[in-house]
Scaffold this motif. Structure first.
Motif, PDB file in Angstrom:
ATOM      1  N   ALA A   1       7.244 -37.725 -20.759  1.00 47.51           N
ATOM      2  CA  ALA A   1       6.666 -38.913 -21.394  1.00 47.51           C
ATOM      3  C   ALA A   1       5.330 -38.579 -22.059  1.00 47.51           C
ATOM      4  N   GLU A   2       4.519 -37.747 -21.417  1.00 43.15           N
ATOM      5  CA  GLU A   2       3.235 -37.348 -21.996  1.00 43.15           C
ATOM      6  C   GLU A   2       3.450 -36.491 -23.253  1.00 43.15           C
ATOM      7  N   GLN A   3       4.430 -35.622 -23.201  1.00 46.30           N
ATOM      8  CA  GLN A   3       4.729 -34.784 -24.361  1.00 46.30           C
ATOM      9  C   GLN A   3       5.208 -35.628 -25.548  1.00 46.30           C
ATOM     10  N   VAL A   4       6.078 -36.588 -25.274  1.00 45.14           N
ATOM     11  CA  VAL A   4       6.610 -37.448 -26.330  1.00 45.14           C
ATOM     12  C   VAL A   4       5.486 -38.304 -26.921  1.00 45.14           C
ATOM     13  N   GLU A   5       4.647 -38.863 -26.064  1.00 43.17           N
ATOM     14  CA  GLU A   5       3.533 -39.680 -26.548  1.00 43.17           C
ATOM     15  C   GLU A   5       2.586 -38.844 -27.401  1.00 43.17           C
ATOM     16  N   ALA A   6       2.324 -37.621 -26.992  1.00 43.57           N
ATOM     17  CA  ALA A   6       1.449 -36.743 -27.771  1.00 43.57           C
ATOM     18  C   ALA A   6       2.082 -36.410 -29.125  1.00 43.57           C
ATOM     19  N   LEU A   7       3.391 -36.193 -29.148  1.00 42.81           N
ATOM     20  CA  LEU A   7       4.076 -35.926 -30.420  1.00 42.81           C
ATOM     21  C   LEU A   7       3.982 -37.138 -31.332  1.00 42.81           C
ATOM     22  N   ARG A   8       4.159 -38.322 -30.761  1.00 39.06           N
ATOM     23  CA  ARG A   8       4.033 -39.561 -31.541  1.00 39.06           C
ATOM     24  C   ARG A   8       2.630 -39.658 -32.141  1.00 39.06           C
ATOM     25  N   CYS A   9       1.624 -39.383 -31.326  1.00 35.00           N
ATOM     26  CA  CYS A   9       0.230 -39.429 -31.797  1.00 35.00           C
ATOM     27  C   CYS A   9      -0.047 -38.351 -32.841  1.00 35.00           C
ATOM     28  N   TRP A  10       0.551 -37.172 -32.655  1.00 30.69           N
ATOM     29  CA  TRP A  10       0.372 -36.089 -33.618  1.00 30.69           C
ATOM     30  C   TRP A  10       0.886 -36.530 -34.988  1.00 30.69           C
ATOM     31  N   CYS A  11       2.088 -37.130 -35.009  1.00 24.42           N
ATOM     32  CA  CYS A  11       2.674 -37.599 -36.273  1.00 24.42           C
ATOM     33  C   CYS A  11       1.806 -38.680 -36.913  1.00 24.42           C
ATOM     34  N   GLN A  12       1.295 -39.571 -36.085  1.00 24.38           N
ATOM     35  CA  GLN A  12       0.401 -40.618 -36.574  1.00 24.38           C
ATOM     36  C   GLN A  12      -0.846 -39.991 -37.201  1.00 24.38           C
ATOM     37  N   GLY A  13      -1.412 -39.005 -36.549  1.00 23.56           N
ATOM     38  CA  GLY A  13      -2.575 -38.314 -37.085  1.00 23.56           C
ATOM     39  C   GLY A  13      -2.259 -37.583 -38.375  1.00 23.56           C
ATOM     40  N   PHE A  14      -1.086 -36.948 -38.423  1.00 20.77           N
ATOM     41  CA  PHE A  14      -0.670 -36.236 -39.639  1.00 20.77           C
ATOM     42  C   PHE A  14      -0.609 -37.201 -40.817  1.00 20.77           C
ATOM     43  N   LEU A  15       0.001 -38.356 -40.606  1.00 18.25           N
ATOM     44  CA  LEU A  15       0.073 -39.367 -41.668  1.00 18.25           C
ATOM     45  C   LEU A  15      -1.325 -39.782 -42.117  1.00 18.25           C
ATOM     46  N   PHE A  16      -2.214 -39.979 -41.152  1.00 12.96           N
ATOM     47  CA  PHE A  16      -3.590 -40.349 -41.482  1.00 12.96           C
ATOM     48  C   PHE A  16      -4.254 -39.239 -42.296  1.00 12.96           C
ATOM     49  N   GLY A  17      -4.087 -37.994 -41.864  1.00 12.71           N
ATOM     50  CA  GLY A  17      -4.708 -36.863 -42.550  1.00 12.71           C
ATOM     51  C   GLY A  17      -4.210 -36.692 -43.967  1.00 12.71           C
ATOM     52  N   VAL A  18      -2.899 -36.828 -44.159  1.00 14.23           N
ATOM     53  CA  VAL A  18      -2.349 -36.739 -45.512  1.00 14.23           C
ATOM     54  C   VAL A  18      -2.877 -37.883 -46.358  1.00 14.23           C
ATOM     55  N   GLY A  19      -2.881 -39.087 -45.799  1.00 16.93           N
ATOM     56  CA  GLY A  19      -3.391 -40.248 -46.531  1.00 16.93           C
ATOM     57  C   GLY A  19      -4.875 -40.145 -46.834  1.00 16.93           C
ATOM     58  N   TYR A  20      -5.617 -39.549 -45.933  1.00 20.07           N
ATOM     59  CA  TYR A  20      -7.058 -39.340 -46.138  1.00 20.07           C
ATOM     60  C   TYR A  20      -7.290 -38.426 -47.340  1.00 20.07           C
ATOM     61  N   ALA A  21      -6.495 -37.366 -47.429  1.00 18.72           N
ATOM     62  CA  ALA A  21      -6.701 -36.360 -48.466  1.00 18.72           C
ATOM     63  C   ALA A  21      -5.949 -36.673 -49.757  1.00 18.72           C
ATOM     64  N   HIS A  22      -4.934 -37.526 -49.684  1.00 17.54           N
ATOM     65  CA  HIS A  22      -4.113 -37.831 -50.858  1.00 17.54           C
ATOM     66  C   HIS A  22      -3.997 -39.339 -51.006  1.00 17.54           C
ATOM     67  N   THR A  23      -4.791 -39.893 -51.880  1.00 16.50           N
ATOM     68  CA  THR A  23      -4.802 -41.353 -52.040  1.00 16.50           C
ATOM     69  C   THR A  23      -3.906 -41.819 -53.172  1.00 16.50           C
ATOM     70  N   ASP A  24      -3.322 -40.905 -53.921  1.00 16.75           N
ATOM     71  CA  ASP A  24      -2.427 -41.236 -55.016  1.00 16.75           C
ATOM     72  C   ASP A  24      -1.112 -41.767 -54.445  1.00 16.75           C
ATOM     73  N   ALA A  25      -0.486 -42.687 -55.150  1.00 17.41           N
ATOM     74  CA  ALA A  25       0.783 -43.256 -54.687  1.00 17.41           C
ATOM     75  C   ALA A  25       1.959 -42.323 -54.957  1.00 17.41           C
ATOM     76  N   ASP A  26       1.776 -41.336 -55.810  1.00 18.52           N
ATOM     77  CA  ASP A  26       2.854 -40.408 -56.133  1.00 18.52           C
ATOM     78  C   ASP A  26       2.889 -39.272 -55.118  1.00 18.52           C
ATOM     79  N   TRP A  27       4.067 -39.053 -54.532  1.00 20.89           N
ATOM     80  CA  TRP A  27       4.252 -37.980 -53.570  1.00 20.89           C
ATOM     81  C   TRP A  27       5.040 -36.873 -54.240  1.00 20.89           C
ATOM     82  N   PRO A  28       4.570 -35.651 -54.147  1.00 20.79           N
ATOM     83  CA  PRO A  28       5.303 -34.561 -54.785  1.00 20.79           C
ATOM     84  C   PRO A  28       6.590 -34.215 -54.032  1.00 20.79           C
ATOM     85  N   GLY A  29       7.633 -33.870 -54.790  1.00 21.77           N
ATOM     86  CA  GLY A  29       8.878 -33.348 -54.220  1.00 21.77           C
ATOM     87  C   GLY A  29       9.441 -34.157 -53.070  1.00 21.77           C
ATOM     88  N   ASP A  30       9.715 -33.469 -51.970  1.00 26.40           N
ATOM     89  CA  ASP A  30      10.323 -34.080 -50.789  1.00 26.40           C
ATOM     90  C   ASP A  30       9.314 -34.726 -49.848  1.00 26.40           C
TER      91      ASP A  30
END
Length: 175
Positions: free
Chosen positions: A92-121
């Protein structure tokens, strides 16, 4: 640098993120812009301007720079891994950490890329990451451990897809 050591530093200084989420933010920022500034990451982690002891700051900067190096190394993509609890920790701790990691990744990408266009895949990967933020940490054992390993491997591969797509969009950026 272990998950526990980073967690302790972040908890001690009342960071706005846990260790997994903080690493996800760093990874997302670096996938968009490999030259991302570690100081911007630290400001996000400690929004209240928390002053860090030099040792703690050096350790956090080290994890950021290590992540940058691992993302830049195209010859060994298996060297990069998500900063998550050990496999010996509760599922459960591992799954929760993975969920949080993904949430952080989304935040980090959004922080660095504010354009609505996403390249490729990248748009498809972002949709998958959003779905992973909804993962239920109250799982049983057995097959769920294998599923977690598969999801973790998918996320690792997705990181490199995003990195490569942004690198193609910004050909002057080394990757």
């Amino acid at each position: 640098m272990t998950y526990r050591a980073i967690s302790e530093i972040l908890e001690q200084h009342d960071a706005d993120f846990g260790a997994a989420e903080a690493h996800g933010v760093a990874t997302g920022m670096l996938c968009v812009e490999i030259k991302a500034d570690v100081e911007n990451w630290l400001r996000e982690l400690f929004a209240d301007g928390q002053h860090l002891a030099d040792d703690d700051k050096n350790l956090l900067c080290g994890i950021f720079e290590q992540t940058r190096t691992l993302l830049e190394n195209q010859n060994d993509e298996f060297a990069f891994d998500l900063l998550l609890p050990d496999e010996d920790d509760a599922l459960a701790e591992q799954v929760e950490a993975l969920r949080c990691w993904c949430q952080g990744f989304l935040f980090g990408v959004g922080y660095a890329h504010t354009d609505a266009d996403w390249p490729g895949d990248t748009a498809e990967v972002m949709r998958d990451m959003i779905e992973l933020t909804k993962i239920d940490s109250e799982l049983g054992e057995g097959d769920d451990e294998n599923a977690l390993i598969e999801i973790r491997e998918y996320v690792r591969a997705a990181v490199f897809t995003v990195r490569d797509q942004f690198a193609e969009q910004n050909p002057l950026q080394p990757h």
